[in-house]
Motif scaffolding. Structure first.
Motif, PDB file in Angstrom:
ATOM      1  N   ARG A 175      70.135  41.708  65.965  1.00 24.68           N
ATOM      2  CA  ARG A 175      68.957  42.067  66.520  1.00 24.68           C
ATOM      3  C   ARG A 175      68.057  40.772  66.860  1.00 24.68           C
ATOM      4  O   ARG A 175      67.209  40.426  68.041  1.00 24.68           O
ATOM      5  N   ALA A 176      68.367  39.811  65.970  1.00 22.80           N
ATOM      6  CA  ALA A 176      67.256  38.229  65.830  1.00 22.80           C
ATOM      7  C   ALA A 176      68.017  37.530  66.951  1.00 22.80           C
ATOM      8  O   ALA A 176      67.306  36.537  67.255  1.00 22.80           O
ATOM      9  N   ALA A 177      69.502  37.902  67.414  1.00 21.11           N
ATOM     10  CA  ALA A 177      69.726  36.787  68.731  1.00 21.11           C
ATOM     11  C   ALA A 177      69.007  37.786  69.787  1.00 21.11           C
ATOM     12  O   ALA A 177      68.600  37.063  70.821  1.00 21.11           O
ATOM     13  N   PHE A 178      69.267  39.114  69.797  1.00 19.28           N
ATOM     14  CA  PHE A 178      68.154  39.519  70.656  1.00 19.28           C
ATOM     15  C   PHE A 178      67.364  39.205  71.384  1.00 19.28           C
ATOM     16  O   PHE A 178      66.358  39.243  72.754  1.00 19.28           O
ATOM     17  N   ASP A 179      66.372  39.402  70.515  1.00 16.94           N
ATOM     18  CA  ASP A 179      65.121  38.644  70.624  1.00 16.94           C
ATOM     19  C   ASP A 179      65.079  37.040  70.947  1.00 16.94           C
ATOM     20  O   ASP A 179      64.042  37.407  71.876  1.00 16.94           O
ATOM     21  N   SER A 180      65.178  36.696  70.889  1.00 12.20           N
ATOM     22  CA  SER A 180      65.125  35.472  70.623  1.00 12.20           C
ATOM     23  C   SER A 180      65.511  34.734  72.018  1.00 12.20           C
ATOM     24  O   SER A 180      65.545  33.950  72.422  1.00 12.20           O
ATOM     25  N   MET A 181      66.780  35.631  72.522  1.00  9.84           N
ATOM     26  CA  MET A 181      66.703  35.853  74.063  1.00  9.84           C
ATOM     27  C   MET A 181      65.725  36.412  74.599  1.00  9.84           C
ATOM     28  O   MET A 181      66.230  36.680  76.184  1.00  9.84           O
ATOM     29  N   GLY A 182      64.572  36.738  74.917  1.00 15.16           N
ATOM     30  CA  GLY A 182      63.272  37.675  75.016  1.00 15.16           C
ATOM     31  C   GLY A 182      63.992  39.213  75.394  1.00 15.16           C
ATOM     32  O   GLY A 182      63.116  39.421  76.156  1.00 15.16           O
ATOM     33  N   GLY A 183      64.966  39.727  74.540  1.00 16.06           N
ATOM     34  CA  GLY A 183      64.942  41.166  75.048  1.00 16.06           C
ATOM     35  C   GLY A 183      65.240  40.975  76.502  1.00 16.06           C
ATOM     36  O   GLY A 183      65.498  42.197  76.863  1.00 16.06           O
TER      37      GLY A 183
END
Length: 394
Positions: A175-183
């Motif tokens: 979740r954190a990585a997905f959000d950091s990549m802008g979704g």
């Protein structure tokens, strides 16, 4: 009437390259040695390929006027990196022979399409990619199965040299990585017990004939290729045969024309897993310039000009060292100085290739050195000596 696909100095026999980086530069050298003139389409005229091309067309990769100029001038067009818009290659194909075709490049540009292709190709190639799942929303993350973790979350598009990739151990990490990549849409791949990585450089002609180079064993640092060793010191004859057979099956099923590099993982139990492919000459194939009868760039020229493919025999053991901009700096300092190339070139079998980049930056690919020798041990010894000279941890 002149045949536009025969080597000639005639101005009508132009070959075009989409992209102005170092791969385009080395392609231009190879094409010019065979009598062709080379045109490069690139947004910036001051680029490595533009320094040596016979003509540089300055424009974006979707610029209609620039594309029309390239197509009108060139009998055949290729690409030097996989992120050239596939639609632009399709547009060029209306007037020029384009190799590789836009359909092949499109698959390599999208990790989801690429993985689907590898799965569909498995009955012929006898290899599978790592278990994986598309992540396009938080709901997809909730559905991740336990056995996919730990894994690596990768953006579906534009990832290279370790960019757009995050290692994840839990759903919270995802979740954190997905959000950091802008979704943006991503692919979650299961981490496997990797022993080492190999790359298989293959080429296929317009007539369906294909060739496969000796198997290269690669070492990466921080996601960037560090060394390529050929023959691979850990690669068994059975593994090499399996990888070569898989490469032939993949390139045939693609209907590919040109040079294609396919990266495989060799697991601790010896199993082979297909990772990704690059629809162009590749960093790990640079050793072919000094250690093989036909370099990967000369092979690309032959394929796009519809000539017979060249001999891929390796005449010398080889180790290729990637040279990053870090070699221009001492320690953590900011003052750049030229590396001691004279000392490097004093080493037996050293072949230096610099890419014409005037601005050395840490992590930027500036060139490579290939060491060729009668034995692999000798080539590896000279590599270690070069690392000491350049201040690179061997």
């Amino acid at each position: 009437m002149n045949n536009p696909f025969l080597p000639s100095a005639d101005p009508s026999t132009w070959l075009g390259v989409m992209g102005g980086g170092q791969l385009g530069r080395m392609f231009a050298h190879a094409a010019q040695e065979m009598g062709y003139k080379v045109a490069v389409l690139e947004p910036s005229a001051d680029c490595p390929a533009g320094q040596v091309a016979d003509r540089t067309i300055e424009g974006g990769y979707t610029n209609g006027g620039a594309l029309s100029e390239l197509a009108a001038l060139c009998s055949a067009v290729t690409t030097e990196f996989e992120n050239v818009p596939a639609d632009s290659l399709a547009l060029l194909a209306a007037d020029s022979f384009v190799a590789p075709a836009s359909s092949c490049v499109q698959i390599a540009q999208d990790r989801i399409l690429e993985k689907k292709f590898f799965v569909d190709c498995a009955p012929a190639s006898k290899v599978m990619p790592a278990p994986h799942k598309t992540i396009a929303s938080h709901a997809d993350i909730d559905d991740v199965k336990d056995d996919l973790l730990p894994g690596i979350l990768k953006t579906v598009r534009m990832g290279y040299d370790g960019k757009g990739q995050v290692r994840v151990r839990s759903r919270e990490d995802v979740r954190a990585a997905f959000d950091s990549m802008g979704g943006v849409t991503c692919l979650l791949e299961k981490m496997l017990p990797l022993a080492y990585e190999v790359s298989v450089l293959t080429a296929r002609g317009h007539d369906g004939e294909s060739v496969v180079y000796p198997i290269a064993e690669n070492v990466h640092r921080d996601g960037i290729l560090f060394t390529t060793t050929v023959p691979g010191p850990n690669v068994s004859a059975a593994c090499a045969q399996q990888a070569q057979d898989a490469a032939r099956a993949i390139v045939a099923q693609l209907g590919y024309v040109g040079v294609l590099c396919i990266e495989f993982f060799v697991l601790e139990d010896g199993a082979l897993v297909v990772n990704e492919m690059a629809p162009r000459p590749h960093n790990s194939g640079h050793y072919t310039m000094d250690a093989c009868i036909t370099s990967q760039f000369a092979q690309q020229v032959r394929a796009m000009a519809r000539l017979p493919l060249g001999d891929v025999r390796q005449h010398s053991s080889a180790v290729m060292l990637n040279i990053l901009g870090d070699a221009w700096f001492e320690g953590e300092g900011d003052d750049a100085r030229e590396p001691a190339w004279d000392r490097v070139l004093a080493l037996p079998g050293a072949n230096l290739h610099l890419y014409g980049k005037n601005d050395p930056r840490r992590g930027r690919k500036m060139g490579h050195v290939t060491f060729v020798a009668p034995t692999l041990a000798a080539a590896q010894g000279n590599l270690r000596a070069a690392c000491a000279i350049l201040g690179i941890e061997p």
